[in-house]
Scaffold this motif. Structure first.
Motif, PDB file in Angstrom:
ATOM      1  N   CYS A  56      -9.327   6.144   5.064  1.00  0.00           N
ATOM      2  CA  CYS A  56      -9.784   6.806   6.832  1.00  0.00           C
ATOM      3  C   CYS A  56     -10.523   7.770   6.547  1.00  0.00           C
ATOM      4  N   CYS A  66      -5.366   4.374   5.904  1.00  0.00           N
ATOM      5  CA  CYS A  66      -4.459   4.237   6.697  1.00  0.00           C
ATOM      6  C   CYS A  66      -4.657   2.926   7.769  1.00  0.00           C
ATOM      7  N   ALA A 115      -6.190   3.511  14.429  1.00  0.00           N
ATOM      8  CA  ALA A 115      -5.829   3.820  12.955  1.00  0.00           C
ATOM      9  C   ALA A 115      -4.196   4.246  13.320  1.00  0.00           C
ATOM     10  N   ARG A 116      -3.878   3.712  12.270  1.00  0.00           N
ATOM     11  CA  ARG A 116      -2.268   4.305  11.800  1.00  0.00           C
ATOM     12  C   ARG A 116      -1.857   4.477  11.079  1.00  0.00           C
ATOM     13  N   ASP A 117      -1.031   5.801  11.069  1.00  0.00           N
ATOM     14  CA  ASP A 117      -0.212   6.227   9.788  1.00  0.00           C
ATOM     15  C   ASP A 117      -1.022   7.122   9.328  1.00  0.00           C
ATOM     16  N   ILE A 118      -1.557   8.059   9.748  1.00  0.00           N
ATOM     17  CA  ILE A 118      -3.041   8.073   8.753  1.00  0.00           C
ATOM     18  C   ILE A 118      -2.899  10.120   7.370  1.00  0.00           C
ATOM     19  N   ARG A 144      -0.320   7.413  14.763  1.00  0.00           N
ATOM     20  CA  ARG A 144      -1.699   6.570  16.390  1.00  0.00           C
ATOM     21  C   ARG A 144      -2.542   6.924  16.248  1.00  0.00           C
TER      22      ARG A 144
END
Length: 492
Positions: free
Chosen positions: A79, A99, A131-134, A140
């Motif tokens: 990311c 991510c 975008a999850r768990d950056i 999020r």
């Protein structure tokens, strides 16, 4: 004894005279010609516009292309890329932040338009990306994006007349998918691109398949088969037909207007003109392979004979002679002659000549020849100038039964200027009126004509007349014309 011999000699002489008469062939009128009017065969390239409604295609594409074009589910994407920093005199590198990217790419309603040769489909696209768990820091972030997909399809026809298409699909993001994190712009365009390109590739494959479902070849084949026909140019006096024998079907491209495609085809056909009963349709041949159009379609060439039936000329000549008989004929060497005219016979004879047989009684008013009755024949060649409907007769010859009593009187009068000039003037018909009437009828007949499931529309642009010809079927003036013609398939 001497008297008996004299009588016997007279009997023998009489018998010999009778035998001589029997041996001599009787006078025969000029032979009748039995040839028919032959009109030259022409090749025309008749316009055959074929239209295809693309509405069904657009509806099918609307059904075929799913609303959800792509689903995004990518684990461990980068990311935030690592970045080199210099703090005081120390160089540092920020960590790479990973991510998971998930989301969907959906489309809106398709818009269709045809311009020239381009069939344009515009497709609005919307992407929703998370975008999850950056980097284990941010749980999020959600981003939305928009793009416009522009599909340009160009149609073509294979040699077997089946349609296909070349598709060019491009898209641009009007708002790329991204989020802002820690003062940085994180873009998800690449991930969305990969999925969207896959959906577009599927569309590129399905569009040509849908084009093949237009049924274009079936319609072209049906039109080809039905074009083997005869077109009525004139119903009566005389009936005239044009027989169309297709030889080749040529393709010259197409044009689009909205959702209607018009394919420009040229039917190269042999056109024959017939006078009399409707000719049989020519035998149908299979649809040939596509050929490129090598001339402007629509050019129609035709020959139409303007005919004077011999039977119609007979009363014309007879009336002229009866009027002339109201005055005496002055015959050189014989003086004034009174004539009474009867039947007149007119027909075509050998050598392209017209034969006119006249039965009449001639009486010498001053002299010893007295009166004679019989039939004489005048033959002549009809002539006219190019592009003129006025006719005259050349090479006039007079014949008759020279063994008939009083034949000298009959032939002398027939050779007199007054006799030949009267017949020549009567036969020197001006075709102008017949020609004008026929052309008006033919123009009306082909302006919009239905033959079965075919609609034939034509215009006559230019007409020229040729040289008169005498055939067994009639005295006719060949007329050569050019125009424009189009044939469309229009079932009842």
């Amino acid at each position: 004894m001497r008297g008996t011999v004299h009588k016997l000699a007279l009997v023998v002489a009489a018998l010999l005279a009778i035998a001589g008469c029997r041996q001599q062939a009787a006078f025969a009128p000029p032979p009748r010609a039995n040839d028919k009017i032959e009109v030259p065969v022409q090749n025309s390239v008749i316009a055959v516009p074929v239209t295809a409604d693309l509405t069904a295609l657009t509806r099918q594409l609307e059904r075929e292309v799913p609303r959800t074009l792509a689903r995004i589910n990518r684990k461990g994407e980068t990311c935030v890329a690592p970045k080199r920093l210099k703090v005081a005199f120390v160089k540092l590198t920020t960590p790479r932040l990973k991510c998971d990217i998930v989301g969907t790419v959906t489309r809106g309603a398709m818009r269709f338009d045809g311009r020239g040769q381009d069939f344009v489909i515009t497709l609005p696209v919307r992407a929703t990306v998370e975008a999850r768990d950056i980097g284990g820091i941010l749980k999020r972030e959600t981003a939305t994006a928009a793009a416009n997909v522009r599909i340009v399809a160009r149609l073509s026809l294979n040699r077997d007349w089946s349609p296909t298409g070349k598709v060019d699909i491009r898209y641009t993001w009007s708002d790329e998918p991204h989020v802002d994190f820690l003062g940085q712009r994180i873009e998800f365009t690449e991930a969305a691109d990969k999925e969207l390109r896959g959906a577009i590739s599927s569309l590129e494959r399905s569009l040509p398949r849908e084009l093949a479902k237009l049924g274009l070849r079936r319609e072209i084949e049906q039109l080809w088969r039905k074009a083997f026909t005869s077109l009525e140019l004139n119903r009566a006096n005389p009936p005239v037909w044009m027989r169309i024998t297709p030889k080749e079907l040529q393709y010259g491209g197409y044009s689009l207007s909205g959702r209607t495609a018009t394919f420009r085809l040229g039917l190269k056909a042999q056109t024959e003109t017939f006078v009399g009963d409707r000719p049989p349709n020519p035998p149908t041949t299979p649809l040939p392979q596509l050929s490129p159009l090598d001339a402007a379609p629509g050019k129609l060439l035709f020959y139409i004979p303007v005919i004077a039936d011999y039977a119609q000329l007979e009363p014309v000549v007879q009336r002229a002679l009866v009027r002339r008989s109201e005055r005496q004929f002055e015959v050189p060497g014989l003086g004034p002659i009174r004539a009474e005219f009867g039947a007149v016979d007119v027909y075509g004879t050998e050598g392209g000549r017209v034969a006119v047989g006249v039965t009449f009684r001639a009486t010498q008013l001053e002299g010893s020849l007295g009166e004679a009755q019989g039939q004489v024949w005048l033959t002549g060649i009809p002539v006219n100038a190019e592009n003129s409907r006025k006719i005259a007769f050349d090479g006039v010859q007079i014949t008759g039964d020279t063994d008939r009593p009083g034949a000298d009187l009959l032939l002398s009068m027939a050779n007199s200027p007054g006799f030949a000039q009267t017949i020549g003037a009567a036969l020197a018909q001006n075709f102008e009126r017949d020609y004008d009437e026929l052309m008006i009828k033919i123009t009306r007949a082909i302006a919009s004509k239905r033959e079965g499931d075919l609609m034939i529309r034509a215009t006559i642009d230019d007409v020229r007349t040729g040289r008169l010809k005498a055939a067994g079927q009639g005295l006719y003036l060949p007329v050569e014309g050019t125009g424009n013609a189009a044939i469309t398939l229009s079932p009842r």
